[in-house]
Design an enzyme around this catalytic site. Structure first.
Site, PDB file in Angstrom:
ATOM      1  N   ASN A  90      -1.987   0.147   6.774  1.00 48.63           N
ATOM      2  CA  ASN A  90      -1.548  -1.187   7.435  1.00 48.63           C
ATOM      3  C   ASN A  90      -0.674  -1.978   6.368  1.00 48.63           C
ATOM      4  OD1 ASN A  90      -3.588  -1.784   5.655  1.00 48.63           O
ATOM      5  ND2 ASN A  90      -4.615  -3.337   7.085  1.00 48.63           N
ATOM      6  N   ARG A 134       2.606  -6.611   9.123  1.00 43.20           N
ATOM      7  CA  ARG A 134       1.957  -5.547   9.825  1.00 43.20           C
ATOM      8  C   ARG A 134       2.543  -5.162  11.288  1.00 43.20           C
ATOM      9  NH1 ARG A 134      -3.879  -7.574   7.665  1.00 43.20           N
ATOM     10  NH2 ARG A 134      -3.958  -6.363   5.869  1.00 43.20           N
ATOM     11  N   TYR A 164     -12.665  -2.580  -3.675  1.00 43.14           N
ATOM     12  CA  TYR A 164     -13.063  -2.690  -2.489  1.00 43.14           C
ATOM     13  C   TYR A 164     -14.533  -2.727  -2.491  1.00 43.14           C
ATOM     14  CZ  TYR A 164      -8.354  -2.421  -0.382  1.00 43.14           C
ATOM     15  OH  TYR A 164      -6.961  -2.652   0.123  1.00 43.14           O
ATOM     16  N   GLU A 199      -9.595 -10.755  -7.638  1.00 43.33           N
ATOM     17  CA  GLU A 199      -8.653  -9.717  -7.144  1.00 43.33           C
ATOM     18  C   GLU A 199      -7.366  -9.977  -8.338  1.00 43.33           C
ATOM     19  OE1 GLU A 199      -7.695  -9.769  -3.041  1.00 43.33           O
ATOM     20  OE2 GLU A 199      -9.679  -9.205  -2.552  1.00 43.33           O
ATOM     21  N   LYS A 226       0.622  -1.334  -0.017  1.00 38.44           N
ATOM     22  CA  LYS A 226       0.127  -0.244  -0.063  1.00 38.44           C
ATOM     23  C   LYS A 226       0.869   1.354  -0.039  1.00 38.44           C
ATOM     24  CE  LYS A 226      -3.919  -2.235   2.214  1.00 38.44           C
ATOM     25  NZ  LYS A 226      -4.843  -2.090   3.244  1.00 38.44           N
ATOM     26  N   THR A 282      -5.399  -7.254  10.757  1.00 36.20           N
ATOM     27  CA  THR A 282      -5.566  -6.213   9.854  1.00 36.20           C
ATOM     28  C   THR A 282      -5.397  -4.711  10.677  1.00 36.20           C
ATOM     29  OG1 THR A 282      -7.613  -7.017   8.851  1.00 36.20           O
ATOM     30  CG2 THR A 282      -7.712  -4.682   8.646  1.00 36.20           C
ATOM     31  N   HIS A 313      -2.478  -5.489   1.530  1.00 32.41           N
ATOM     32  CA  HIS A 313      -3.453  -6.226   1.780  1.00 32.41           C
ATOM     33  C   HIS A 313      -3.106  -7.738   1.048  1.00 32.41           C
ATOM     34  CE1 HIS A 313      -7.505  -7.226   0.253  1.00 32.41           C
ATOM     35  NE2 HIS A 313      -6.974  -7.852  -0.984  1.00 32.41           N
ATOM     36  N   PHE A 368     -15.648   3.002   7.412  1.00 30.73           N
ATOM     37  CA  PHE A 368     -14.186   3.371   7.060  1.00 30.73           C
ATOM     38  C   PHE A 368     -13.925   3.408   5.642  1.00 30.73           C
ATOM     39  CE2 PHE A 368     -14.272  -1.301   7.552  1.00 30.73           C
ATOM     40  CZ  PHE A 368     -13.936  -1.925   6.246  1.00 30.73           C
ATOM     41  N   ARG A 387      -1.967 -14.522   4.731  1.00 30.41           N
ATOM     42  CA  ARG A 387      -2.567 -13.684   5.694  1.00 30.41           C
ATOM     43  C   ARG A 387      -2.076 -13.982   7.210  1.00 30.41           C
ATOM     44  NH1 ARG A 387      -7.146 -11.718   4.116  1.00 30.41           N
ATOM     45  NH2 ARG A 387      -8.135 -11.329   6.236  1.00 30.41           N
TER      46      ARG A 387
HETATM   47  P1  CMP Z   1      -7.605  -4.572   3.567  1.00 35.38           P
HETATM   48  O1  CMP Z   1      -7.029  -6.069   4.043  1.00 35.38           O
HETATM   49  O2  CMP Z   1      -6.884  -3.740   2.688  1.00 35.38           O
HETATM   50  O3  CMP Z   1      -9.205  -4.514   3.391  1.00 35.38           O
HETATM   51  C1  CMP Z   1      -9.913  -3.331   3.512  1.00 35.38           C
HETATM   52  C2  CMP Z   1      -8.962  -2.340   4.489  1.00 35.38           C
HETATM   53  O4  CMP Z   1      -9.725  -1.178   4.996  1.00 35.38           O
HETATM   54  C3  CMP Z   1      -8.207  -3.017   5.323  1.00 35.38           C
HETATM   55  O5  CMP Z   1      -7.189  -3.667   5.225  1.00 35.38           O
HETATM   56  C4  CMP Z   1      -7.792  -1.656   6.308  1.00 35.38           C
HETATM   57  O6  CMP Z   1      -6.676  -0.998   5.786  1.00 35.38           O
HETATM   58  C5  CMP Z   1      -8.763  -0.729   5.998  1.00 35.38           C
HETATM   59  N1  CMP Z   1     -10.025  -0.516   7.459  1.00 35.38           N
HETATM   60  C6  CMP Z   1     -10.089   0.651   7.963  1.00 35.38           C
HETATM   61  N2  CMP Z   1     -10.701   0.377   9.115  1.00 35.38           N
HETATM   62  C7  CMP Z   1     -11.058  -0.859   9.061  1.00 35.38           C
HETATM   63  C8  CMP Z   1     -11.787  -1.585   9.893  1.00 35.38           C
HETATM   64  N3  CMP Z   1     -12.634  -0.858  11.033  1.00 35.38           N
HETATM   65  N4  CMP Z   1     -11.994  -2.827   9.611  1.00 35.38           N
HETATM   66  C9  CMP Z   1     -11.478  -3.221   8.674  1.00 35.38           C
HETATM   67  N5  CMP Z   1     -10.626  -2.842   7.832  1.00 35.38           N
HETATM   68  C10 CMP Z   1     -10.409  -1.620   8.063  1.00 35.38           C
END
Ligand code: CMP
Length: 138
Positions: free
Chosen positions: A112, A102, A49, A126, A9, A91, A115, A57, A85
């Site tokens: 973070n 992370r 997304y 994806e 990212k 996350t 992804h 969010f 993962r």
């Molecule tokens: P990612 O795995 O890219 O998928 C969705 C993204 O939304 C997640 O990583 C986070 O970077 C972002 N995000 C922000 N707030 C939240 C939340 N409360 N729960 C999950 N994802 C979040």
């Protein structure tokens, strides 16, 4: 063999740590079989997304994802989806385990660093979102 889609990212490209993240990926036994550095448009990010579009969010997460370049990658290996993962960590970096990408690099839940696809169906969608078959070389 399984494939998963990874995105390094903008918070990570900005800090010039894509190589360090790739080392963690390769040290875990995953092979980077497709890779491209791109700058997502808002439309692309919102489409990628789409499953989160009702979440509170969503707007902030989209702004973050289009704030700089990303590196999109196809990772290949045994159980690549769950393996990746695992090495990404939770996350929310505050909850991520020691030694994960992370825990090591992420700044916040929106910044973070990486992804990874969460299921075989997501991985298929994806990977196809960013790559055609000639761009994936195992
Ligand atoms: P990612 O795995 O890219 O998928 C969705 C993204 O939304 C997640 O990583 C986070 O970077 C972002 N995000 C922000 N707030 C939240 C939340 N409360 N729960 C999950 N994802 C979040």
């Amino acid at each position: 063999m399984e494939r998963t889609l990874s995105i390094i990212k903008p918070d990570a490209t900005e800090r010039n740590i894509t190589g360090q993240i790739n080392s963690m990926i390769e040290n875990a036994g995953l092979r980077i079989v497709g890779q491209r550095r791109i700058w997502l448009t808002q439309k692309q990010a919102e489409e990628f997304y789409a499953e989160h579009k009702e979440k509170s969010f969503f707007p902030g997460m989209i702004q973050q994802m289009i704030s700089g370049p990303v590196v999109v990658q196809v990772l290949e290996g045994e159980n690549a989806i769950s393996l990746y993962r695992g090495i990404m960590g939770a996350t929310n970096p505050a909850a991520a385990e020691e030694g994960t990408i992370r825990k090591t690099f992420a700044l916040s839940i929106d910044r973070n660093s990486v992804h990874g696809s969460d299921s075989p169906e997501s991985a298929r969608r994806e990977i196809a979102f960013f790559f055609n078959h000639t761009e994936i070389v195992g």
